[in-house]
Design an enzyme around this catalytic site. Structure first.
Site, short mmCIF file in Angstrom:
data_model
loop_
_atom_site.label_atom_id
_atom_site.label_comp_id
_atom_site.label_asym_id
_atom_site.label_seq_id
_atom_site.Cartn_x
_atom_site.Cartn_y
_atom_site.Cartn_z
N GLU A 176 0.82 -1.20 0.00
CA GLU A 176 0.00 0.00 0.00
C GLU A 176 0.86 1.26 0.00
O GLU A 176 0.54 2.24 -0.69
CB GLU A 176 -0.94 -0.01 1.21
CG GLU A 176 -2.01 -1.07 1.19
CD GLU A 176 -1.50 -2.46 1.58
OE1 GLU A 176 -2.24 -3.43 1.41
OE2 GLU A 176 -0.32 -2.56 2.06
N MET A 181 14.94 -6.24 1.36
CA MET A 181 13.71 -5.44 1.34
C MET A 181 13.88 -4.24 0.42
O MET A 181 14.96 -3.68 0.30
CB MET A 181 13.38 -4.97 2.76
CG MET A 181 13.04 -6.10 3.74
SD MET A 181 11.59 -7.07 3.23
CE MET A 181 10.32 -5.80 3.30
N GLY A 182 12.78 -3.85 -0.21
CA GLY A 182 12.76 -2.64 -1.01
C GLY A 182 13.37 -2.76 -2.39
O GLY A 182 13.59 -1.76 -3.06
#
EC number: 2.4.99.12
Length: 429
Positions: free
Chosen positions: A61, A313-314
């Protein structure tokens, strides 16, 4: 009455909620931190600008909202970004640093919300997609803070769940000031549950407005050269996988490795679990299946590896950009799927499991444009992937079709900003 009963149940459930946090913290230590924020004990925010509170529950989100956030940062507002998960929090900090006020969202309990609202003093509350909470909306309504749903979606399955609690759902939706909804079908479901039709605007899905920066494209091209040994092997990414799904993907991958073609046998699988606490388990599962693996966190070229485990992550956008074919997870198990538009923006041919109810409209458009194939099981998934491996023209055709779906449905971001700015202007006035 129903909201009071709902609140009582939540208060009674608090010990179990906290126990669950402790259990999760064993695998993901960040869950053991910053508990006070979840009870509304956050730093006092002092700002002369209108305070806009945007709640994005987790990584997906937040990343979807990031282009909108960057646009809002150009306005004279103070942004407050809340998340629920530590991974979402990490993404907010990495992408925005101190340019926004960021804390965990308070529990949906009256005292937690009252404490949070006193300290933050929002003048507008925005919630993403399906993050509707009865006490949060009631707290905004009580304080005359407009509450706007953006990029709203509601699957038929979720609508049936809300309908079972209509005595709680209907008054909750009545306290929404406005709602920007992804698709007419979603809007009709919200209206049937009690959201007044005059407050509904079909704005489209802001995930179609994804932009890939030139620097990201360059990094992805360089990474792909390394992974493929300058185009000598293909890369199949299985992204955002869930428990019970990795085994099916590995079954399909075994079938491909046993195919009588050099391209299939040299295929590199990039397997990216959705949740970081599963990284080690998935790596061990791959090794138990007899595959040679490397981990993305090791920073080495997977020259002799069968599988690269995406344990960072990311980086998902970057990993998509270094791939040739994309499977989108959460779909071989009844989780509802994940965002297919990110790999589509990279012009990748797509496959998925059948459970895509959370992204039904995106899946419908991609299927209708012959960009996406839904596979029921390992055999069907292997068969579709093998087709794509063996037919470069088909790979290109489906990739171009996927990108065309993204390009042809842009515009939701601007429509959503127009909706939001109506309320920011009113607050300034």
């Amino acid at each position: 009455m129903m909201r009071a009963l709902y609140s009582l149940i939540l208060y009674l459930a608090l010990p179990f909620i906290l126990l669950r946090l402790r259990l999760r913290a064993r695998k993901a230590p960040a869950y053991a931190l910053r508990w006070r924020e979840r009870f509304g004990f956050v730093p006092v925010l002092s700002s002369e600008k209108p305070v806009v509170w945007l709640h994005t529950v987790s990584v997906g989100e937040f990343l979807a909202a990031l282009p909108l956030i960057r646009q809002l940062q150009q306005d004279e507002v103070q942004l407050v970004i809340t998340t629920t998960t530590p991974t979402g929090s990490e993404r907010v900090k990495a992408a925005l640093g101190d340019s926004v006020y960021h804390v965990y969202a308070p529990y949906d309990l009256p005292d937690c919300l009252a404490r949070f609202m006193r300290r933050v003093q929002p003048s507008l509350m925005l919630m993403m997609e399906t993050e509707l909470w009865p006490n949060t909306l009631a707290a905004c309504h009580k304080r005359v803070v407009p509450a706007v749903l953006i990029n709203g979606r509601l699957s038929a399955r979720s609508a049936r769940g809300y309908q079972k609690f209509s005595a709680l759902t209907r008054p909750m939706l009545a306290q929404l000031t406005a709602a920007g909804i992804q698709h007419r079908d979603d809007a009709d479901r919200f209206a049937a549950l009690g959201l007044p039709t005059e407050r509904i605007r079909v704005t489209g899905n802001i995930k179609f407005d994804i932009q890939l920066a030139d620097a990201l494209r360059q990094r992805a091209a360089q990474l792909k050269e390394e992974w493929t040994d300058h185009g000598k092997r293909l890369v199949w990414i299985a992204a955002s996988t869930h428990t019970g799904e990795d085994e099916i993907i590995l079954d399909a991958f075994s079938r491909l490795k046993n195919a009588n073609t050099a391209a299939a046998q040299s295929l590199l699988l990039v397997l990216v679990p959705r949740h970081p606490e599963r990284f080690n388990n998935v790596a061990e599962l791959c090794e138990k299946r007899g595959f040679a693996i490397v981990r993305r966190s090791q920073g080495v070229t997977p020259a002799a590896a069968d599988i690269l485990v995406g344990d960072t992550m990311g980086e998902l956008q970057l990993l998509f950009g270094a791939s040739d074919i994309a499977f989108v997870g959460g779909s071989l198990v009844p989780n509802g799927g994940h965002n297919m538009l990110e790999p589509a923006a990279w012009q990748l041919p797509l496959n998925s499991g059948p459970h895509v109810f959370n992204f039904a409209e995106s899946a419908r458009l991609l299927q209708a444009n012959n960009a996406l194939v839904l596979a029921e099981d390992a055999a069907a998934l292997a068969a579709d992937t093998l087709q794509l491996i063996e037919a470069p023209a088909l790979r290109l055709q489906r990739g171009e079709a996927a990108l065309a779906v993204v390009e042809n449905n842009r515009g939701a971001l601007e429509r959503t900003l127009q909706l939001i700015r109506q309320f920011i202007v009113k607050q300034k006035d």
